[in-house]
Design a protein around this motif. Structure first.
Motif, PDB file in Angstrom:
ATOM      1  N   HIS A 307     -19.320  29.347 -52.896  1.00  0.00           N
ATOM      2  CA  HIS A 307     -19.390  28.613 -54.173  1.00  0.00           C
ATOM      3  C   HIS A 307     -19.841  27.163 -53.975  1.00  0.00           C
ATOM      4  N   GLY A 308     -20.074  26.497 -55.109  1.00  0.00           N
ATOM      5  CA  GLY A 308     -20.513  25.107 -55.074  1.00  0.00           C
ATOM      6  C   GLY A 308     -19.333  24.141 -55.062  1.00  0.00           C
ATOM      7  N   THR A 309     -19.575  22.935 -55.535  1.00  0.00           N
ATOM      8  CA  THR A 309     -18.595  21.855 -55.426  1.00  0.00           C
ATOM      9  C   THR A 309     -17.554  21.851 -56.551  1.00  0.00           C
ATOM     10  N   VAL A 310     -17.631  22.831 -57.439  1.00  0.00           N
ATOM     11  CA  VAL A 310     -16.710  23.000 -58.582  1.00  0.00           C
ATOM     12  C   VAL A 310     -16.609  21.698 -59.389  1.00  0.00           C
ATOM     13  N   GLN A 311     -17.753  21.307 -59.859  1.00  0.00           N
ATOM     14  CA  GLN A 311     -17.930  20.029 -60.548  1.00  0.00           C
ATOM     15  C   GLN A 311     -16.978  19.829 -61.735  1.00  0.00           C
ATOM     16  N   LYS A 312     -16.827  20.860 -62.555  1.00  0.00           N
ATOM     17  CA  LYS A 312     -15.981  20.712 -63.771  1.00  0.00           C
ATOM     18  C   LYS A 312     -14.545  20.393 -63.406  1.00  0.00           C
ATOM     19  N   HIS A 313     -14.039  21.052 -62.360  1.00  0.00           N
ATOM     20  CA  HIS A 313     -12.662  20.799 -61.937  1.00  0.00           C
ATOM     21  C   HIS A 313     -12.537  19.374 -61.381  1.00  0.00           C
ATOM     22  N   TYR A 314     -13.572  18.920 -60.710  1.00  0.00           N
ATOM     23  CA  TYR A 314     -13.546  17.579 -60.117  1.00  0.00           C
ATOM     24  C   TYR A 314     -13.450  16.498 -61.208  1.00  0.00           C
ATOM     25  N   THR A 325      -7.746  24.860 -58.543  1.00  0.00           N
ATOM     26  CA  THR A 325      -8.972  25.280 -57.870  1.00  0.00           C
ATOM     27  C   THR A 325      -8.618  26.064 -56.611  1.00  0.00           C
ATOM     28  N   ASN A 326      -9.342  27.120 -56.387  1.00  0.00           N
ATOM     29  CA  ASN A 326      -9.032  28.074 -55.321  1.00  0.00           C
ATOM     30  C   ASN A 326      -9.699  27.671 -53.997  1.00  0.00           C
ATOM     31  N   SER A 327      -8.890  27.496 -52.964  1.00  0.00           N
ATOM     32  CA  SER A 327      -9.423  27.037 -51.679  1.00  0.00           C
ATOM     33  C   SER A 327      -9.647  28.170 -50.675  1.00  0.00           C
TER      34      SER A 327
HETATM   35  P1  NAP Z   1     -19.726  26.110 -58.622  1.00  0.00           P
HETATM   36  O1  NAP Z   1     -19.282  24.883 -57.967  1.00  0.00           O
HETATM   37  O2  NAP Z   1     -19.827  27.316 -57.759  1.00  0.00           O
HETATM   38  O3  NAP Z   1     -18.761  26.422 -59.849  1.00  0.00           O
HETATM   39  C1  NAP Z   1     -19.102  27.223 -60.949  1.00  0.00           C
HETATM   40  C2  NAP Z   1     -17.836  27.710 -61.650  1.00  0.00           C
HETATM   41  O4  NAP Z   1     -17.278  28.781 -60.894  1.00  0.00           O
HETATM   42  C3  NAP Z   1     -16.744  26.687 -61.743  1.00  0.00           C
HETATM   43  O5  NAP Z   1     -16.926  25.851 -62.857  1.00  0.00           O
HETATM   44  C4  NAP Z   1     -15.515  27.563 -61.810  1.00  0.00           C
HETATM   45  O6  NAP Z   1     -15.388  28.172 -63.096  1.00  0.00           O
HETATM   46  C5  NAP Z   1     -15.878  28.680 -60.853  1.00  0.00           C
HETATM   47  N1  NAP Z   1     -15.489  28.369 -59.465  1.00  0.00           N
HETATM   48  C6  NAP Z   1     -16.329  28.188 -58.391  1.00  0.00           C
HETATM   49  N2  NAP Z   1     -15.620  27.952 -57.293  1.00  0.00           N
HETATM   50  C7  NAP Z   1     -14.323  27.961 -57.647  1.00  0.00           C
HETATM   51  C8  NAP Z   1     -13.100  27.759 -56.940  1.00  0.00           C
HETATM   52  N3  NAP Z   1     -13.098  27.491 -55.624  1.00  0.00           N
HETATM   53  N4  NAP Z   1     -11.940  27.845 -57.620  1.00  0.00           N
HETATM   54  C9  NAP Z   1     -11.917  28.111 -58.930  1.00  0.00           C
HETATM   55  N5  NAP Z   1     -13.047  28.311 -59.655  1.00  0.00           N
HETATM   56  C10 NAP Z   1     -14.230  28.236 -59.026  1.00  0.00           C
HETATM   57  O7  NAP Z   1     -21.151  25.904 -59.282  1.00  0.00           O
HETATM   58  P2  NAP Z   1     -21.696  24.692 -60.175  1.00  0.00           P
HETATM   59  O8  NAP Z   1     -20.592  24.024 -60.921  1.00  0.00           O
HETATM   60  O9  NAP Z   1     -22.818  25.306 -60.892  1.00  0.00           O
HETATM   61  O10 NAP Z   1     -22.302  23.689 -59.143  1.00  0.00           O
HETATM   62  C11 NAP Z   1     -21.687  22.461 -58.792  1.00  0.00           C
HETATM   63  C12 NAP Z   1     -22.470  21.812 -57.674  1.00  0.00           C
HETATM   64  O11 NAP Z   1     -22.406  22.630 -56.523  1.00  0.00           O
HETATM   65  C13 NAP Z   1     -23.945  21.600 -57.974  1.00  0.00           C
HETATM   66  O12 NAP Z   1     -24.292  20.246 -57.760  1.00  0.00           O
HETATM   67  C14 NAP Z   1     -24.673  22.500 -56.990  1.00  0.00           C
HETATM   68  O13 NAP Z   1     -25.830  21.893 -56.516  1.00  0.00           O
HETATM   69  C15 NAP Z   1     -23.679  22.661 -55.880  1.00  0.00           C
HETATM   70  N6  NAP Z   1     -23.740  23.936 -55.138  1.00  0.00           N
HETATM   71  C16 NAP Z   1     -23.545  23.859 -53.793  1.00  0.00           C
HETATM   72  C17 NAP Z   1     -23.515  25.004 -53.029  1.00  0.00           C
HETATM   73  C18 NAP Z   1     -23.280  24.866 -51.552  1.00  0.00           C
HETATM   74  O14 NAP Z   1     -23.202  23.790 -51.032  1.00  0.00           O
HETATM   75  N7  NAP Z   1     -23.161  25.956 -50.844  1.00  0.00           N
HETATM   76  C19 NAP Z   1     -23.635  26.258 -53.637  1.00  0.00           C
HETATM   77  C20 NAP Z   1     -23.797  26.312 -55.024  1.00  0.00           C
HETATM   78  C21 NAP Z   1     -23.827  25.140 -55.774  1.00  0.00           C
HETATM   79  P3  NAP Z   1     -14.487  27.579 -64.300  1.00  0.00           P
HETATM   80  O15 NAP Z   1     -15.093  26.250 -64.631  1.00  0.00           O
HETATM   81  O16 NAP Z   1     -14.663  28.610 -65.345  1.00  0.00           O
HETATM   82  O17 NAP Z   1     -13.083  27.457 -63.802  1.00  0.00           O
END
Ligand code: NAP
Ligand code: MG
Length: 404
Positions: A307-314, A325-327
């Motif tokens: 997964h990504g950086t979980v921007q909304k939770h941040y 947030t799930n680690s």
């Molecule tokens: P994200 O961080 O994967 O999160 C998307 C949604 O998935 C979250 O809003 C949350 O849903 C849920 N989620 C993901 N991981 C979670 C966790 N550990 N615990 C609980 N819920 C989780 O994707 P994003 O918000 O689209 O991207 C944020 C940033 O991450 C972006 O800047 C992107 O470039 C970057 N990114 C980095 C990587 C990497 O480094 N490998 C991969 C993907 C994205 P709810 O809001 O419904 O709770």
């Protein structure tokens, strides 16, 4: 208690937002109390990448080349909004893309299974790991809209002179569309090597699928290269390990995947892997339960969460609100990395620690202590989800009990 000593430095790549916060907690509460390890630290926080003109990302990849094993936190891939938010010099490239290009790797994604979350596909009792080829095909195409009648051809001009090759794609009698794609023997071979390496490492079967009955040159080339690599370097090893290499048509593979119980690596061409990894991830439950490892054919390993950086939770966290947030995937990135380090350095006590850590994490969820994303899909449902730090604390407690 004596701390376990980790013989070789671990390349630690820090990241952004909510995952950065959890990263710190995981280290402090689950690792530092038990491990005596030297960390080769690279800070890929978006502002550090900006400050160093992204040199820090390249340095981190070079460090993995040197030490062979790294672990990475999630990082922001900047878009226009992020340039504004962090006042960046430019939209730096995806760090994962940069690192992958330097290590020449393939990414494998596999789910973490817990008893109280059932996959949507009922017969899946073991993880299905997807290996996606990350070069070429439709992701590096040339395409154009055909305005009207005319002839479309494939033309190859040899660099060293000689007769060009030319075949007709279509004699258009009206408007349409046209696309050219390619791949490279070297990239396919490196993909094949990474897949055989991963399957052998994990002692699981390897499935590979293409559409070679229709694409008798392009897709067939993938099949041939995999078959050659298998014969040349893996057949004996696979037989000894009691695992198999299985090639089939992509449609047959899909049909078997939904009827089987899992427990294999499914190697996919670029587009198939893009689509199938989202299907498999979603059917197994939550993105936060998906691990990811970059395996290079040269023997380098980089572990991370899918997964990504979980921007909304941040943003909630910044406002002082409680987060859940799930680690799990971050913890498994660390345990995966420690296990690999333990294997390479021949330190079974480190491998055993990493296994205990994974057990403690899984058992915590199975005992009904879980974050919001899991609480939504678990059966039975917990009374209430726990917060980000509470969850890690619960794992820490269980781990301590296991180790004492
Ligand atoms: P994200 O961080 O994967 O999160 C998307 C949604 O998935 C979250 O809003 C949350 O849903 C849920 N989620 C993901 N991981 C979670 C966790 N550990 N615990 C609980 N819920 C989780 O994707 P994003 O918000 O689209 O991207 C944020 C940033 O991450 C972006 O800047 C992107 O470039 C970057 N990114 C980095 C990587 C990497 O480094 N490998 C991969 C993907 C994205 P709810 O809001 O419904 O709770
Ligand atoms: Mg996708």
């Amino acid at each position: 208690m004596n701390k376990i000593s980790v013989k070789t430095p671990i390349v630690e790549i820090d990241g952004d937002e909510m995952t950065r916060i959890m990263w710190q907690m995981v280290k402090e509460k689950l690792l530092f109390p038990y491990l005596d390890m030297q960390l080769e630290y690279y800070d890929l926080h978006i502002s550090k990448r900006d400050e160093t003109d992204d040199q820090v990302t390249k340095d981190a990849a070079e460090a993995i080349k040197k030490y062979k094993v790294g672990v990475k936190c999630a990082t922001i891939t900047p878009n226009e909004d992020r340039v504004e938010e962090y006042k960046l010099k430019k939209q730096w490239k995806s760090p994962n893309g940069t690192i992958r290009a330097i290590l020449d790797g393939t990414v494998f994604r596999g789910p973490i299974l817990v008893k109280n979350v059932k996959p949507t596909v009922k017969c899946w009792t073991k993880p299905i790991v997807i290996g996606r080829h990350a070069y070429g095909d439709v992701y590096k195409n040339a395409e154009l809209a055909v305005p009207g009648p005319g002839k479309a051809e494939l033309l190859f001009t040899p660099a060293g002179g000689g007769e060009p090759q030319r075949i007709t794609i279509q004699d258009f009698d009206g408007p349409g569309i046209l696309q050219g794609i390619h791949n490279l023997d070297a990239s396919i071979r490196s993909f094949a090597k990474a897949c055989f390496t991963y399957a052998y490492d994990q002692k699981i079967d390897l499935w590979f699928s293409t559409k070679d009955t229709i694409s008798k040159t392009y897709d067939a080339r993938f099949r041939e290269i995999f078959a050659d690599e298998y014969k040349a370097n893996w057949e004996t090893k696979f037989t000894e390990a009691g695992i198999t290499y299985f090639f089939t048509l992509i449609d047959d593979a899909v049909a078997r995947v939904v009827k089987g119980d899992g427990g294999y690596l499914w190697a996919c061409k670029n587009y198939d892997g893009d689509v199938m990894s989202d299907m498999v991830a979603s059917a197994f439950g939550s993105l936060a339960m998906m691990t990811s490892v970059l395996v290079s054919p040269h023997g380098y390993f980089e572990y991370e969460a899918a997964h990504g950086t979980v921007q909304k939770h941040y943003y909630k966290h910044l406002k002082g609100e409680k987060t859940s947030t799930n680690s799990m995937a971050l913890i498994f990135a660390w345990s995966g990395c420690l296990k690999k380090r333990g294997e390479l350095d021949d330190t079974p006590e480190l491998v055993s620690f990493a296994n205990r850590l994974e057990e403690a994490a899984v058992e915590t969820i199975e005992a009904g202590i879980m974050t919001g994303d899991m609480a939504r899909i678990a059966e039975p449902k917990p009374e209430k989800p726990v917060g980000t730090e509470e969850f890690i604390d619960a794992i820490a407690l269980r781990l301590q009990e296991k180790l004492s």
